[in-house]
Each structure stands twice: as structure tokens, then as C-alpha cells.
Design an enzyme around this catalytic site. Sequence first.
Site, PDB file in Angstrom:
ATOM      1  N   GLY A  31       0.075   6.009  -4.837  1.00 47.03           N
ATOM      2  CA  GLY A  31      -0.460   4.813  -5.493  1.00 47.03           C
ATOM      3  C   GLY A  31       0.456   3.606  -5.455  1.00 47.03           C
ATOM      4  N   ASN A  32       1.519   3.645  -4.633  1.00 49.03           N
ATOM      5  CA  ASN A  32       2.450   2.516  -4.570  1.00 49.03           C
ATOM      6  C   ASN A  32       1.818   1.262  -3.971  1.00 49.03           C
ATOM      7  OD1 ASN A  32       5.254   3.642  -5.406  1.00 49.03           O
ATOM      8  ND2 ASN A  32       4.451   5.186  -4.004  1.00 49.03           N
ATOM      9  N   GLY A  33       1.001   1.451  -2.924  1.00 47.51           N
ATOM     10  CA  GLY A  33       0.376   0.298  -2.277  1.00 47.51           C
ATOM     11  C   GLY A  33      -0.558  -0.450  -3.212  1.00 47.51           C
ATOM     12  N   ARG A  34      -1.444   0.296  -3.872  1.00 48.79           N
ATOM     13  CA  ARG A  34      -2.383  -0.325  -4.813  1.00 48.79           C
ATOM     14  C   ARG A  34      -1.645  -1.004  -5.965  1.00 48.79           C
ATOM     15  NH1 ARG A  34      -6.612   3.944  -3.212  1.00 48.79           N
ATOM     16  NH2 ARG A  34      -4.764   5.222  -3.035  1.00 48.79           N
TER      17      ARG A  34
ATOM     18  N   HIS B  35       9.315   2.143  -3.555  1.00 48.31           N
ATOM     19  CA  HIS B  35       8.336   3.245  -3.518  1.00 48.31           C
ATOM     20  C   HIS B  35       8.573   4.198  -4.704  1.00 48.31           C
ATOM     21  CE1 HIS B  35       5.261   4.789  -0.734  1.00 48.31           C
ATOM     22  NE2 HIS B  35       5.561   5.996  -1.196  1.00 48.31           N
TER      23      HIS B  35
ATOM     24  N   TYR C  93      -0.454  -6.475   8.059  1.00 50.38           N
ATOM     25  CA  TYR C  93       0.131  -6.304   6.719  1.00 50.38           C
ATOM     26  C   TYR C  93       1.289  -5.306   6.767  1.00 50.38           C
ATOM     27  CZ  TYR C  93       0.091  -4.373   1.888  1.00 50.38           C
ATOM     28  OH  TYR C  93       0.421  -3.900   0.637  1.00 50.38           O
ATOM     29  N   TYR C  94       1.045  -4.139   7.373  1.00 53.14           N
ATOM     30  CA  TYR C  94       2.107  -3.126   7.457  1.00 53.14           C
ATOM     31  C   TYR C  94       3.276  -3.616   8.305  1.00 53.14           C
ATOM     32  CZ  TYR C  94      -0.708   0.540   5.203  1.00 53.14           C
ATOM     33  OH  TYR C  94      -1.418   1.282   4.298  1.00 53.14           O
TER      34      TYR C  94
END
Length: 251
Positions: A181-184, A176, A212-213
Site C-alpha cells: 500500500g505504499n504507492g496508494r 517504502h 511515473y515509475y
Amino acid sequence: MSLPTTALLHAIDADKTKLDAARPLPVHTLASLREKLTLEWTYHSNAIEGNTLTLRETKVVLEGITVGGKSLREHFEATNHRDAILYVEAIVAKNEALSEWQIRNIHSLVLKSIDDKEAGRYRQENVVIAGASTTPPDFLHLPEEMKSLVEWYEQADQLHPVERAAELHTRFVKIHPFVDGNGRTGRLLLNFELMKAGYPPAIIQKEDRLEYYDSLDEACVSGDYGGITQLVGNSVQRSLDTYLSVLGLRN
């Protein structure tokens, strides 16, 4: 019912062989497939993070039209994501190796005009992730964590590309490294790896957000990447189905 992971990877590779045999694809077919996948990837990746633009609204935003009642941020999230995909496609086409510099550049595009101060910059503070069982490393450790990530990646070429992409994504998300914007960015890295190996992008759908999570959390806690690999594999298979159906090769 989804296939067990090993069988799924075999099925994916069999379909990829069919797709590769059809290359070079007709120009207009390729362009329309690319447009479809770019739109769906942008819509779903943003929707997972809470963007309220519909698929159709995302399409018109990418065409340069403003949608009433939606925030400026949501518009930027759509156009930025499209630009980040174009950048990923360019580094894949040039056969560039993954580096911290590339990761920062991808993130910089994701947050452009949304938070320019933090775009492409590792976080300068500690964070917790709501709903996650693990805590990201202290911000002071980020340079060594990111260096280790790239070193792991350089040694991971014995893994199947789908497994390597899923694990790269998970390891990145666990670190992280950015405030937002870490996920994208992580899903762009996932698809950088897949596209580099000649696979179509995996589009993780917003309907799969909970699975997913959960699979990400399990992998971060236990180091077992089976669940996230299965989810990514199913997403790759869906994209392959799209390609082969359009080409008339899906039996």
C-alpha cells in the site's frame, strides 16, 4: 507538448488564481467535480497497482454494488481508497500538520479489511521493490527515516507546492515504510500537500504508469526531482482544466 517545469508552474498558478477568483464555487458544481475527481483518483491509483476494476466498475462499487468476477480485495481497494480521500480532505479542512500519525492513519484506511495486521504498521522485515534501482532502508531504520521525512517536510516550505508535493511523494516511496500500500499512500500524501495549498488533486493516470515509475526511479537514484515534478504538474494542470472548463473559465 508539455511545458518546461518553470513555465508549467507559472501556468498552473495562473489557472489557480482564476479558480480562486471564482470561489466560492456553486454547491452542485463543486459536489459533481469532487465526485468525478474522487472516482478518477481512486480508479487510476488502484489501476497503477494492478486492480482490474474498470472506471465504471469502480463507480458502482463506490455506490455499494458488488461486481461479479472481481475479488473481494479489489472491492475493498476501491472503497478504502474513497475513505482515505475523505480522511485526507478532513485533515486538510482542519488545517492539521502532516505527522507520522497522519501517515499511519492514511495507510490504515488503505489496507483496512485487506491486511488488518499490517494496516498502519511500519514493516517488520526488509523488502526489495521489483524494477527499482534503489533498495528501501532496513526496517530497523524506519523510525528514524520517517522522523527525518517529517523534519525535511517541515523545512521545505520554500519550494513551490507542486515541487514539495512531488518530492514528499518520492521521499516517502523511497523509504517504502509499509509492506503493502505504499504507492496508494504516497499518492494520497502527494495530494494532501497539493490540496492543503489550495490546488486540485493530481491524478496520475494508469496510462502514465511507465513514465511515473521511470521518473520516480530517477529521482530516488539521483535526487533530481525534475521529471516527477513535471509529471505531477501535468496532472495538476489536467485537474485545473477540468475545473475551469466546467465553470466556463477555460479560454
